[in-house]
Structure formats: structure tokens, C-alpha cells
Design an enzyme around this catalytic site. Sequence first.
Site, PDB file in Angstrom:
ATOM      1  N   ASP A  85      -3.991   7.092  -7.470  1.00 37.98           N
ATOM      2  CA  ASP A  85      -3.276   7.961  -6.561  1.00 37.98           C
ATOM      3  C   ASP A  85      -1.645   8.307  -6.970  1.00 37.98           C
ATOM      4  O   ASP A  85      -1.325   8.011  -7.842  1.00 37.98           O
ATOM      5  CB  ASP A  85      -3.042   7.247  -5.235  1.00 37.98           C
ATOM      6  CG  ASP A  85      -2.061   6.057  -5.300  1.00 37.98           C
ATOM      7  OD1 ASP A  85      -2.250   5.503  -6.461  1.00 37.98           O
ATOM      8  OD2 ASP A  85      -1.527   5.842  -4.303  1.00 37.98           O
TER       9      ASP A  85
ATOM     10  N   GLU B  60      -1.623   2.790  -4.456  1.00 36.67           N
ATOM     11  CA  GLU B  60      -0.476   2.255  -5.032  1.00 36.67           C
ATOM     12  C   GLU B  60       0.999   2.857  -4.353  1.00 36.67           C
ATOM     13  O   GLU B  60       1.856   2.110  -3.900  1.00 36.67           O
ATOM     14  CB  GLU B  60      -0.066   2.393  -6.425  1.00 36.67           C
ATOM     15  CG  GLU B  60       0.650   1.295  -7.000  1.00 36.67           C
ATOM     16  CD  GLU B  60       2.124   1.810  -7.241  1.00 36.67           C
ATOM     17  OE1 GLU B  60       3.238   1.048  -7.043  1.00 36.67           O
ATOM     18  OE2 GLU B  60       2.493   3.096  -7.075  1.00 36.67           O
TER      19      GLU B  60
HETATM   20 ZN   LIG Z   1       3.153   4.076 -10.373  1.00 38.27          ZN
END
Ligand SMILES: [Zn+2]
Length: 470
Positions: A99, A165
Site C-alpha cells: 500500500d 502499513e
Molecule cells: Zn514504508
Amino acid sequence: MATIMEKYFATVDNISDHFVERLQKAVAIPSVSADPARRHDVVRMGEWLANELRGLGADVDVRPLSKQAGSEVDLPPIILGRYGSDRNKKTIMIYGHYDVQPASKSDGWESDPFVLTSDDQGRMFGRGSTDDKGPVLAWLNTIESYQNAGIPFPVNLLMCFEGMEESGSIGLEGFINSEAQGYFAETDAICISDSCWLGEKPCLTYGLRGLNYFSVTVSGPAQDLHSGIFGGAVHEPLGDLVHVLASLSDGDGTIKIIGLPEVVAPLTEKETCLYRDIQFTNEDLHSTIGSKTGIFNTTKETLMARWRYPSLSVHGIEGAFSTPGSKTVIPARVTGKFSLRTVPNMTVEQVNELVIQHVREEFQKLNSKNILEISVLQKGKWWLTDPDHWNYVAASKAIEDVWGLKPDLIREGGSIPIALVMEQAIGKNILLLPMGRSTDAAHSPREKIDRNNYIEGIKTLGAYLHHVAG
Ligand SMILES: [Zn+2]
């Protein structure tokens, strides 16, 4: 006769255009995890990654997570991959994320953030180019280069790629804990490539600071008061709070909390040596912060203050008058926010205890009739590993092979929570191997990775695995 590594490096160079095309395809998928409306793109990115891995002959396991708390939106899956299962080889676990941070042209991008755009200096601009699609794909490119060079893959690879993340890694900690003795059980060591160099020189990161974050609220009157009418006759919450916040540290950053400096690990001769050749100057600090307000005269002191000593920062005051003008208000209730960056051997509990005790004592000295409340908003431990471990030695040799110099061994002042989670769950050495440069602007407009860093990064990862195998 060419050595194995020369053959591998030549292969990487030969198919480097193909690797740039792979990055182009990945950047074109706007996998922004923060925006639920873009969640289908994050999922699409995960599927694309899984397919690329399958194409390289890896065993892929797409693991769905639950719905995101408080919404009907599914979390993107964890993409697990296994490449090789030879009991005679070491098993390296790698982690990355697919992501990205949000990006739109209006934020200051000169080109479409989701179209990888190269300039004549070899810089490749695009959201995710350096954080973390470039490094994630570099692992895939490493597998492909070994295949094309006809060299047996030196290790077994266990891959773990997440899609949340940039939004707090929701769901990951539980997943890692549940698979520590399952999917990840054979791990001998871990490698994470999800950060950038300190400056213009390759480095390896062996430590991170922790964070304890506090809020202190002082309240008294039932509502805001007029200072002309009540000033002088009542205990003022903001005055009390400012006294308490000012008691935490000195102007030169020295923390005044009793008992806290004593728990900082003493500096050893060996550790001091690590700071000797680090490519960094106080001028670098000044150019990054845009002023000459650094506290220390030497680079070593500056780096130690950022990496191996605790620091205390006051972040803000909620409820205080904060707009222009000269309003004569006495705020009735104010909340101060401050945090400590923590280091070995401080424990989370000990820091909380000492800070709370200090704040209460300082408030008591004021003899105020106001009420003080203190709470802990966030807590996370520091992380430090042994840079002499074979995992680090292999990476150091790889950097020497590719870049012709020894990497700086550095620590970072911030935190990468996943490093701590993995170490605690899996219990193996973790190597943080940055790929991009300090100028890559991860999270910012015009994020980029240099073509050279990407391609030499693929060589570095391949050489690292080669040296891991001994
Ligand atoms: Zn990163």
C-alpha cells in the site's frame, strides 16, 4: 571466468528495463490504504503482486484479514510467498508493504503520482516508488535474475507483504503472532527493506527508539473566565500546565525527570567507534531543518542525541487560546501533549512511572487547587539488535560488492513498530536494509527512487542472499 556474483550482476543489468517496467505497473495501481474508497485498488495491488510471484514459481498464499474495525470495509489481504524449501539452506523471511500514502497532483506533484515518470538524472518519480513498491519488487527481481542467470537460489525465501502499513498495519501484529510458529517457523533471520539511507551512502540500521506519549490535563473553573474580572483571584489551569511542562526539560534538551538518565545504557568503546566514519555533518542537519538551531557542535553528539539518548518533546496544548489577537481569556481546562523517545535500557512501565511521578510532584509544588490528570496515549518499546550478527555481516559484504564501500551502521530516532513485533514473535535477528536515498521524499509530493538505487538494490539483495548462504 566470471564469478557467480559477476554473472548475477550482469544479468540484472541485462534485464533492468524489464524491472523498471514492473515498477511502472505497480505504481500505476493507486493502492492508497488510508482511503476506504480506494480499498479495491489496494486489493487489486495485492492480487497483482501475488500473480507476479506465482509467475516466478513461488508458492503463494493470499490470507484474508477481517473487516476493518468500525466499518464494513475488508482489510486488504496479507500476501505470503515461499520460494524454495531446501532443508540444507537457510530460510530468510522478508517483509514489505504494497500500500502507499495518498497522493494527488494538487499536492505539488509535477507529474501524475501514479505514472512512474523518469527525468534525465535517472530519478523515477511516482507514489510508492521508494516506499515500498520499489524495494518489494526488488525481491521479485532478485528471484528472476537468479533464474535468468541459471544460478541456484542460495536460500529459502519466506515473504510477507501487507497492504495496511501506511494506515497503522491494522491486523498485522495478530497475524504475525499467529503464524510465528506456523508459516514463519523455519525463519533463520529476517530482512526488511522499507526505509532510506541517512544521506548519500548505503547504510544498515540496527536500532530504533521507542515512544511513550503523554497527555496532562489541568482543569479548575467550570467555564472559561475573563482575566479582568477574575485574574489574580483564581488558580489558572494554563499557568499550572506551563509550569509542569517547563519542568520536564532544560533549554538544551536535558531531561529533568528524576531517575530517568540513570536507566540509559552506558556508552561503550565499541559503540563509540560505530559513530566515527558515519557520513553525516551538522550542515546536513541544518539544511534538512532549514535553520542553524542544532544544539550540538559535533556530528557525533548530534547523532547520539537522535539515536542513542532519550529525548523529550512538547507537542501542543489543547484548549488554550491559539488564534491571533489578544483575547483576555482564562481557559478553564487545558491539555498538554508531550512524548519521550526512549532507548536501551528504559522500559515502557518504568518510563511511565517516573514521568507520572515527576508531573504529580511538580504540580504539587504549585499548591494549586486545580485538578491534574495524566494519561499515557501511546507506548512502544525501542529496538536494538547486534550489528555483528551474520545477517548484518552478509548485508555489509553485499554492499561492498555492489557499491565498493562499507555501509554506515546507523540507528534511527523514530520507530518501525513491525521490527519489534517480528522480533518478539519470531525471535530471530532482523536486518533493516534501506534501498532509497535520503532525498527520496517518501510520504511527500514528488516521491522518487533513483534508477541506480533500484537496480543496484536488486544486486545488493541478491549478493546479500549469496553471502547469507556463506
Ligand atoms: Zn514504508
